[in-house]
Scaffold this motif. Structure first.
Motif, short mmCIF file in Angstrom:
data_model
loop_
_atom_site.label_atom_id
_atom_site.label_comp_id
_atom_site.label_asym_id
_atom_site.label_seq_id
_atom_site.Cartn_x
_atom_site.Cartn_y
_atom_site.Cartn_z
N ASP A 478 17.90 -18.23 -49.67
CA ASP A 478 17.53 -16.92 -50.71
C ASP A 478 18.95 -16.16 -50.40
OD1 ASP A 478 15.04 -17.63 -51.02
OD2 ASP A 478 14.16 -16.04 -49.33
N VAL A 479 19.80 -16.07 -49.52
CA VAL A 479 20.88 -15.32 -49.40
C VAL A 479 22.02 -15.85 -50.22
CG1 VAL A 479 22.82 -14.83 -47.74
CG2 VAL A 479 20.35 -14.64 -47.06
N TRP A 480 21.98 -17.21 -50.21
CA TRP A 480 22.97 -17.83 -51.08
C TRP A 480 22.52 -17.66 -52.55
CZ3 TRP A 480 24.08 -23.26 -48.04
CH2 TRP A 480 24.47 -22.85 -46.89
N ASN A 481 21.42 -17.98 -52.78
CA ASN A 481 20.72 -17.95 -54.21
C ASN A 481 21.04 -16.63 -54.82
OD1 ASN A 481 19.52 -19.12 -56.63
ND2 ASN A 481 18.12 -17.19 -56.17
N ASP A 482 21.09 -15.52 -54.20
CA ASP A 482 21.35 -14.18 -54.52
C ASP A 482 22.79 -13.98 -54.83
OD1 ASP A 482 18.67 -13.14 -54.23
OD2 ASP A 482 19.18 -11.76 -52.53
N GLN A 483 23.67 -14.75 -54.19
CA GLN A 483 25.15 -14.60 -54.46
C GLN A 483 25.60 -15.43 -55.54
OE1 GLN A 483 27.20 -12.79 -50.58
NE2 GLN A 483 25.16 -14.17 -49.77
N VAL A 484 24.99 -16.24 -56.03
CA VAL A 484 25.55 -17.36 -57.06
C VAL A 484 26.58 -16.56 -58.11
CG1 VAL A 484 25.05 -19.16 -58.79
CG2 VAL A 484 23.76 -19.14 -56.71
N GLU A 485 25.72 -15.60 -58.66
CA GLU A 485 26.69 -15.01 -59.67
C GLU A 485 27.92 -14.08 -59.23
OE1 GLU A 485 23.27 -16.58 -61.24
OE2 GLU A 485 23.29 -15.01 -59.45
N ARG A 486 27.88 -13.65 -58.15
CA ARG A 486 28.87 -12.81 -57.36
C ARG A 486 30.07 -13.99 -57.08
NH1 ARG A 486 31.19 -12.12 -52.56
NH2 ARG A 486 29.58 -13.07 -51.22
N TRP A 487 29.69 -15.14 -56.83
CA TRP A 487 30.69 -16.11 -56.31
C TRP A 487 31.15 -16.86 -57.60
CZ3 TRP A 487 27.00 -17.99 -52.23
CH2 TRP A 487 27.01 -17.47 -51.01
N THR A 488 30.35 -17.01 -58.57
CA THR A 488 30.87 -17.90 -59.80
C THR A 488 30.62 -17.62 -61.21
OG1 THR A 488 28.70 -18.87 -59.89
CG2 THR A 488 30.19 -20.04 -58.25
N TYR A 489 30.22 -16.17 -61.43
CA TYR A 489 30.03 -15.68 -62.55
C TYR A 489 31.12 -14.82 -62.98
CZ TYR A 489 27.35 -14.15 -66.70
OH TYR A 489 26.98 -13.91 -68.09
N VAL A 490 31.71 -14.79 -64.03
CA VAL A 490 32.80 -13.59 -64.49
C VAL A 490 32.35 -13.12 -65.93
CG1 VAL A 490 34.71 -14.91 -63.48
CG2 VAL A 490 34.03 -15.57 -65.68
N THR A 491 32.80 -11.76 -66.07
CA THR A 491 32.64 -10.88 -67.38
C THR A 491 33.90 -10.65 -68.00
OG1 THR A 491 32.03 -9.01 -66.16
CG2 THR A 491 30.07 -10.61 -66.74
#
Length: 813
Positions: A478-491
């Motif tokens: 759950d902790v890792w899934n919450d941060q997938v976007e923080r780690w790999t998503y750009v805008t």
């Protein structure tokens, strides 16, 4: 009187090279007594493997035809080639090689003897111009015993009074015998005194060249064809000694081709009959399902059940020498689990279970698996890839959910599951290298595999009564899934503006920048970069890998972030070819031929991968677009070589006939790629079922349907976050027992919290940060119980901000 020389001149021969990776056929006998795997391309045999499928023992084995007026023709270069299997799903082959000048036709039937380690070729030579007496036909064999072209010794000898061509190297021997006794024979050094040189230069073999020692050697023998004898059976036997190899060759000759073929075909028919009927005949008439299932089964070990290699080929082998020991005939745990998935999709759970058993046997003591390995489990490359450490957990779960791993048998795998889960939670989520054996960092593909694997392992541990350990794995997921976007998503990047989207998932974000909350600020070093290319920021590297977030059940196919990423992927990586669209691995990929078609040599330019069309098809199916998935299945089929084998890459440039590179056709990289055939089988099964066959259900339920969000953020020495969103509890995780001394008022007061050890040997303490006012700073350090010493630095976490990383100079508590 001078002594007639027997040793060929020109030692040790030119530097050894392997041969084309563009295979048109691969096969084995499915028999424990056989121990032979063979490959075919350009109308001739290429690498033959004995006694294990990670041990190549020949370079190639073809025919040369000579005739009047200096006529010289080599079938692999000078003939048109046709190939077909004996029947669907049976990888024994009929080859027809017709001379380009119309002079002759050679028909071959090829298979491995199920009764012993011998390879059989039944050959019919038919002159199309002139008479049989006008021509002489020679067998030319290049031994490369035990993965090496140099250091072999070849000689012309006999066995019990019958002529035989022998070679030996590194404790393995081969013997070539013919049903029509050899006429003239020679042994020589490649490029200097081998039979090709002799026949090309003089039109005949030199009978004094009887032996070539310790070099790159070749054997040549004239087959005794005549007007009344147009058919010959050649047997290539293997053994630990020359006599054993010769005994095997002559035993196969004595038994004859038809009995061997009958046994060979029966074994394959029996195995194919047990599979699901997912047959699909393409426009070419090829049954790609049975080709694919045969490819999977051919790449399995007999001596080491459950082991399977990635490909019986050496990419750009004609440009590779003895320093490239492994080729692709190595075990990659990732590819092996994908292979197991193909077996499962086809209905062969027993083979998938054997693979899990094998993975269990080669697991390292710390819980990981080698990046790649020989069949005995010894590592070849030294790297660590976190997805390869997680994939076996997904296989165990798939087998368990399908009822093939009941609780009683599951218990036998419990130590493997616990060690693997422990390794993933201790060392994730950063990948050692991504799935392409390249860059380290936060990869959407690796994250998806890791998170899905932790959820799968949790279910398996629950089934074995290990509820506490299971709960921890789910909390970490759950902790890792919450941060997938923080780690790999750009805008807000240039690519966003070009594609008209808000953001997208990057291929991989370096851990330093991702932990700082801004992957677009980091730079990714790309291996195999074309000369003159420069480092690109992480935001500029796009890959279809992000589709793994859907494939492994973590994000919905219609999630706006996924939809936007698909638009960027198509804008950057889609390649429209005659067979349909395919995709590149990522922009800036350097693994492929050079622009002029020269082979990859450490640098190059990546080409489109048919495998990625299969992955995209699964995404389209998950999105409810079955018609698009079906059209991509056809694109996969249209990428195959003449025997229905799927390549790793296809050529995307203009035709370069002199380099055998044709637009949309297989390039010089690996063919077949077993992973691509497994993906094809899974896609057939998915289309039949109307759902993605190998999508784990745990993430779908937890994150897409229930929208589970973690109440935690984790601080570790390999993930030192410095900010934490408001309302989250800070969990400190250490690898040794400690007292955590912490303060929220800059050490005016302090509180001690003892860590507790969980089932994975991780010592953790949850600090009450959930109610801290936004902007508050929590400072902490450690007293190490075992060493009796304080940590020499203070760490801080700020509440109410985005996660990032920082280490503060230590202040005295």
């Amino acid at each position: 009187m001078p002594v007639t020389p027997t040793v060929a001149p020109g030692a040790p021969g030119i530097p050894a090279r392997w041969t084309s990776s563009a295979k048109s056929g691969v096969g084995t006998s499915l028999s424990p007594a056989g121990q032979i795997w063979f490959t075919i391309s350009h109308g001739i045999l290429n690498e033959i493997y004995y006694p294990r499928l990670d041990s190549a023992c020949t370079r190639d084995f073809g025919l040369i035809v000579t005739g009047p007026d200096g006529y010289f023709s080599e079938e692999k270069r000078d003939a048109a080639h046709a190939i077909e299997p004996f029947e669907n799903g049976v990888p024994a082959y009929r080859l027809v090689n017709t001379a380009g000048d119309g002079a002759y036709r050679i028909e071959k039937s090829i298979l491995a003897d199920p009764a012993r380690p011998a390879l059989l070729q039944e050959i019919v030579f038919t002159p199309l111009k002139g008479a049989a007496s006008d021509y002489r036909v020679y067998a030319l064999l290049a031994p490369h015993l035990v993965n090496a072209g140099m250091g072999n010794t070849a000689w012309v000898g006999d066995h019990k009074g019958k002529p035989v061509l022998f070679a030996t190297g590194r404790g393995t021997c081969l013997a070539l015998a013919s049903s029509l006794p050899w006429r003239s024979c020679s042994a020589g050094y490649v490029g200097a005194s081998d039979g090709w040189q002799q026949l090309h230069n003089t039109g005949k073999l030199d009978p004094t060249c009887r032996r070539a020692e310790d070099g790159n050697v070749a054997l040549t023998g004239e087959i005794g064809f005549s007007t009344g004898k147009s058919k010959a059976l050649l047997a290539l036997g293997f053994g630990a000694t020359p006599d054993e190899a010769a005994e095997n060759a002559f035993a196969s000759l004595k038994r004859g081709f038809e009995p061997a073929a009958k046994s060979y075909v029966e074994k394959w028919r029996k195995w194919q009959k047990g599979l699901l009927p997912l047959d699909r005949h393409a426009a070419s008439g090829i049954n790609f399902y049975r080709v694919s299932t045969a490819v999977l089964a051919t790449h399995r070990s007999i001596a080491v059940p459950g082991a399977a290699v990635a490909s019986l080929s050496i990419p750009w082998g004609f440009n590779k020498g003895d320093d490239d020991l492994g080729g692709y005939h190595l075990v990659w745990p990732r590819d092996l689990v994908e292979t197991a998935g193909g077996f499962l999709a086809a209905g062969d759970a027993a083979s998938a279970l054997q693979i899990l058993d094998y993975l269990h046997s080669i697991q390292q003591p710390d819980g990981r698996w080698p990046q790649n390995a020989w069949l005995d489990g010894s590592a070849y490359w030294p790297g660590i890839q976190m997805d390869e450490c997680a994939f076996p957990l997904l296989l165990a779960d798939a087998l368990h959910r399908a009822g093939h791993l009941p609780r009683a048998r599951l218990a036998a795998f419990l130590p493997m599951i616990e060690r693997a889960a422990s390794y993933v939670v201790r060392n994730g989520p950063v990948t050692g290298e991504d799935r392409w054996e390249e860059d380290a960092g936060y990869s959407p593909f690796t994250l998806a595999v890791e998170i899905a694997a932790l959820l799968a392992a949790a279910d398996l541990l629950d089934a074995c009564g290990k509820q506490s350990a299971a709960a921890y794995l789910r909390e970490t997921a759950d902790v890792w899934n919450d941060q997938v976007e923080r780690w790999t998503y750009v805008t807000g990047t240039a690519l966003c503006r070009q594609a008209g989207v808000d953001g997208y998932y990057v291929r991989i974000a370096p851990p330093d920048s991702a932990e700082a909350g801004s992957p677009k600020d980091g730079y990714v070093p790309i291996k195999n970069r074309p000369p003159g290319d420069t480092d690109r920021p992480a935001e500029a590297i796009v890959s279809p890998d992000a589709l793994a977030l859907v494939r492994f059940g973590l994000r919905a196919a219609d999630d706006p972030r996924i939809v936007d990423t698909v638009k960027v992927i198509d804008a950057q990586l889609r390649c429209d070819l005659p067979q349909g669209p395919l995709w590149y691995r990522y922009n800036g990929d350097g693994y492929g031929e050079h622009e002029d078609g020269a082979p990859f040599d450490g640098t190059g330019q990546g080409r489109p991968w048919p495998l990625l069309a299969g992955e995209r098809a699964h995404y389209e199916l998950a999105a409810g677009r079955k018609d698009k998935a079906a059209s991509l299945l056809a694109a996969l089929e249209g990428s195959a070589g003449p025997g229905g084998l799927l390549p790793e890459q296809v050529w995307d440039g203009a035709d370069l006939a002199e380099r055998e590179l044709l637009h949309g056709r297989p390039s010089g990289s690996a063919m077949p790629l077993v992973w691509a055939h497994s993906e094809y089988i899974k896609l057939l099964r998915s289309l039949r079922d109307g759902a993605v066959f190998d999508m784990p259900p745990q993430g779908v339920k937890r994150y897409i349907e229930d929208k589970t969000v973690s109440p935690l953020r984790t601080w570790r020495f390999n993930n030192k976050i410095r900010t934490i969103p408001a309302g989250k509890t800070l969990r400190v995780e250490l690898l040794a027992p400690a007292t955590v001394r912490w303060s929220t008022d800059n050490w005016a007061t302090a509180v001690d919290s003892q860590t507790t050890e969980n089932a994975f040997g991780i010592h953790l303490a949850d600090l009450p940060t959930a109610n801290l006012p936004s902007g508050s700073t929590l400072i902490f350090t450690f007293f190490w119980s075992g060493a009796g010493d304080w940590e020499n630095v203070d760490f801080s976490v700020i509440s109410g901000e985005q996660d990032s990383q920082s280490i503060l100079p230590r202040q005295t508590p």
